[in-house]
Write a protein that holds these residues in place. Structure first.
Motif, PDB file in Angstrom:
ATOM      1  N   LEU A  47     -10.923  -1.246   8.151  1.00  0.00           N
ATOM      2  CA  LEU A  47      -9.719  -0.786   8.848  1.00  0.00           C
ATOM      3  C   LEU A  47      -8.467  -1.383   8.219  1.00  0.00           C
ATOM      4  CD1 LEU A  47     -10.958  -1.121  12.527  1.00  0.00           C
ATOM      5  CD2 LEU A  47     -10.350   1.023  11.376  1.00  0.00           C
ATOM      6  N   VAL A  48      -8.527  -2.651   7.871  1.00  0.00           N
ATOM      7  CA  VAL A  48      -7.379  -3.329   7.284  1.00  0.00           C
ATOM      8  C   VAL A  48      -7.180  -2.889   5.832  1.00  0.00           C
ATOM      9  CG1 VAL A  48      -6.356  -5.579   6.771  1.00  0.00           C
ATOM     10  CG2 VAL A  48      -7.634  -5.251   8.887  1.00  0.00           C
ATOM     11  N   GLU A  49      -8.264  -2.651   5.134  1.00  0.00           N
ATOM     12  CA  GLU A  49      -8.151  -2.211   3.746  1.00  0.00           C
ATOM     13  C   GLU A  49      -7.562  -0.804   3.616  1.00  0.00           C
ATOM     14  OE1 GLU A  49     -12.055  -2.878   2.096  1.00  0.00           O
ATOM     15  OE2 GLU A  49     -11.604  -4.995   1.715  1.00  0.00           O
ATOM     16  N   HIS A  50      -7.570  -0.037   4.701  1.00  0.00           N
ATOM     17  CA  HIS A  50      -6.933   1.286   4.692  1.00  0.00           C
ATOM     18  C   HIS A  50      -5.431   1.207   4.955  1.00  0.00           C
ATOM     19  CE1 HIS A  50     -11.057   2.862   4.928  1.00  0.00           C
ATOM     20  NE2 HIS A  50     -10.516   3.876   4.289  1.00  0.00           N
ATOM     21  N   ASP A  51      -4.937   0.032   5.291  1.00  0.00           N
ATOM     22  CA  ASP A  51      -3.510  -0.140   5.554  1.00  0.00           C
ATOM     23  C   ASP A  51      -2.725  -0.082   4.238  1.00  0.00           C
ATOM     24  OD1 ASP A  51      -0.936  -1.779   5.930  1.00  0.00           O
ATOM     25  OD2 ASP A  51      -1.682  -1.572   7.974  1.00  0.00           O
ATOM     26  N   PRO A  52      -1.577   0.584   4.240  1.00  0.00           N
ATOM     27  CA  PRO A  52      -0.755   0.641   3.024  1.00  0.00           C
ATOM     28  C   PRO A  52      -0.363  -0.738   2.479  1.00  0.00           C
ATOM     29  CG  PRO A  52      -0.017   2.268   4.585  1.00  0.00           C
ATOM     30  CD  PRO A  52      -1.035   1.427   5.302  1.00  0.00           C
ATOM     31  N   TYR A  53      -0.234  -1.742   3.326  1.00  0.00           N
ATOM     32  CA  TYR A  53       0.116  -3.075   2.827  1.00  0.00           C
ATOM     33  C   TYR A  53      -0.999  -3.634   1.934  1.00  0.00           C
ATOM     34  CZ  TYR A  53       4.390  -3.885   5.557  1.00  0.00           C
ATOM     35  OH  TYR A  53       5.675  -3.853   6.070  1.00  0.00           O
ATOM     36  N   TRP A  54      -2.248  -3.364   2.247  1.00  0.00           N
ATOM     37  CA  TRP A  54      -3.349  -3.812   1.393  1.00  0.00           C
ATOM     38  C   TRP A  54      -3.400  -2.952   0.130  1.00  0.00           C
ATOM     39  CZ3 TRP A  54      -6.138  -7.824   0.438  1.00  0.00           C
ATOM     40  CH2 TRP A  54      -7.294  -7.714  -0.349  1.00  0.00           C
ATOM     41  N   GLN A  55      -3.282  -1.665   0.301  1.00  0.00           N
ATOM     42  CA  GLN A  55      -3.395  -0.745  -0.835  1.00  0.00           C
ATOM     43  C   GLN A  55      -2.290  -0.965  -1.873  1.00  0.00           C
ATOM     44  OE1 GLN A  55      -3.520   3.035   1.160  1.00  0.00           O
ATOM     45  NE2 GLN A  55      -5.695   2.818   1.632  1.00  0.00           N
ATOM     46  N   HIS A  56      -1.133  -1.463  -1.431  1.00  0.00           N
ATOM     47  CA  HIS A  56      -0.005  -1.676  -2.348  1.00  0.00           C
ATOM     48  C   HIS A  56       0.267  -3.158  -2.599  1.00  0.00           C
ATOM     49  CE1 HIS A  56       0.934   2.574  -2.551  1.00  0.00           C
ATOM     50  NE2 HIS A  56       0.657   2.608  -1.261  1.00  0.00           N
ATOM     51  N   ARG A  57      -0.705  -3.989  -2.296  1.00  0.00           N
ATOM     52  CA  ARG A  57      -0.683  -5.417  -2.601  1.00  0.00           C
ATOM     53  C   ARG A  57       0.452  -6.205  -1.947  1.00  0.00           C
ATOM     54  NH1 ARG A  57      -4.947  -5.007  -5.498  1.00  0.00           N
ATOM     55  NH2 ARG A  57      -5.205  -3.885  -7.429  1.00  0.00           N
ATOM     56  N   VAL A  58       0.877  -5.731  -0.774  1.00  0.00           N
ATOM     57  CA  VAL A  58       1.791  -6.527   0.041  1.00  0.00           C
ATOM     58  C   VAL A  58       0.998  -7.692   0.630  1.00  0.00           C
ATOM     59  CG1 VAL A  58       3.343  -6.511   2.048  1.00  0.00           C
ATOM     60  CG2 VAL A  58       3.231  -4.513   0.523  1.00  0.00           C
ATOM     61  N   TRP A  59      -0.264  -7.409   0.982  1.00  0.00           N
ATOM     62  CA  TRP A  59      -1.209  -8.449   1.388  1.00  0.00           C
ATOM     63  C   TRP A  59      -2.076  -8.801   0.194  1.00  0.00           C
ATOM     64  CZ3 TRP A  59      -2.954  -5.063   6.035  1.00  0.00           C
ATOM     65  CH2 TRP A  59      -2.068  -5.221   7.111  1.00  0.00           C
ATOM     66  N   THR A  60      -2.384 -10.073   0.046  1.00  0.00           N
ATOM     67  CA  THR A  60      -3.189 -10.514  -1.095  1.00  0.00           C
ATOM     68  C   THR A  60      -4.585 -10.977  -0.714  1.00  0.00           C
ATOM     69  OG1 THR A  60      -2.279 -12.742  -0.920  1.00  0.00           O
ATOM     70  CG2 THR A  60      -1.141 -11.191  -2.395  1.00  0.00           C
ATOM     71  N   ALA A  61      -4.814 -11.243   0.561  1.00  0.00           N
ATOM     72  CA  ALA A  61      -6.130 -11.702   1.019  1.00  0.00           C
ATOM     73  C   ALA A  61      -6.320 -11.274   2.467  1.00  0.00           C
ATOM     74  CB  ALA A  61      -6.239 -13.215   0.903  1.00  0.00           C
ATOM     75  N   ILE A  62      -7.570 -11.015   2.811  1.00  0.00           N
ATOM     76  CA  ILE A  62      -7.930 -10.641   4.183  1.00  0.00           C
ATOM     77  C   ILE A  62      -9.057 -11.565   4.630  1.00  0.00           C
ATOM     78  CG2 ILE A  62      -8.907  -8.865   5.674  1.00  0.00           C
ATOM     79  CD1 ILE A  62      -7.795  -6.783   3.668  1.00  0.00           C
ATOM     80  N   GLU A  63      -8.882 -12.167   5.799  1.00  0.00           N
ATOM     81  CA  GLU A  63      -9.932 -12.990   6.407  1.00  0.00           C
ATOM     82  C   GLU A  63     -10.320 -12.340   7.731  1.00  0.00           C
ATOM     83  OE1 GLU A  63     -10.722 -17.652   7.356  1.00  0.00           O
ATOM     84  OE2 GLU A  63      -8.762 -16.861   7.915  1.00  0.00           O
ATOM     85  N   VAL A  64     -11.616 -12.152   7.932  1.00  0.00           N
ATOM     86  CA  VAL A  64     -12.131 -11.528   9.155  1.00  0.00           C
ATOM     87  C   VAL A  64     -13.074 -12.519   9.823  1.00  0.00           C
ATOM     88  CG1 VAL A  64     -13.434  -9.586  10.105  1.00  0.00           C
ATOM     89  CG2 VAL A  64     -11.978  -9.237   8.093  1.00  0.00           C
TER      90      VAL A  64
END
Length: 99
Positions: free
Chosen positions: A68-85
């Motif tokens: 779900l988070v990886e589908h966010d535009p911020y992840w897709q355009h590298r605004v976010w650099t890491a995701i912790e679940v």
């Protein structure tokens, strides 16, 4: 108490996120709005120091929450650099036996 599968997600901002996020902000907010509207997200926002976004998501498992988070535009355009679940025991009216 019965807890539905819920996940605390932290998405770390890039060092230059202020510059990177602007072209993608409307699409990001639309994505978050949809998650909140359908009840997938219980809460979403950013840390006050703007180092990361934080979401509490309902999902069947951690992989689904991450997707779900990886589908966010911020992840897709590298605004976010890491995701912790992380598995999260969310106190909600349903988990506390109230409707």
């Amino acid at each position: 108490m019965r807890f539905a599968p819920t996940y605390l997600v932290t998405a770390t901002f890039a060092a230059d996120a202020a510059r990177r996020r602007e072209p993608h902000r409307a699409a990001h907010l639309a994505h978050v709005r949809a998650l909140l509207a359908d009840g997938t997200a219980l809460v979403a926002g950013a840390r006050a120091d703007l180092r990361a976004s934080v979401l509490v998501l309902r999902a069947p498992d951690a992989a689904a929450a991450r997707a779900l988070v990886e589908h966010d535009p911020y992840w897709q355009h590298r605004v976010w650099t890491a995701i912790e679940v992380i598995d999260y025991l969310a106190a909600t009216p349903q988990s506390l036996g109230r409707s």
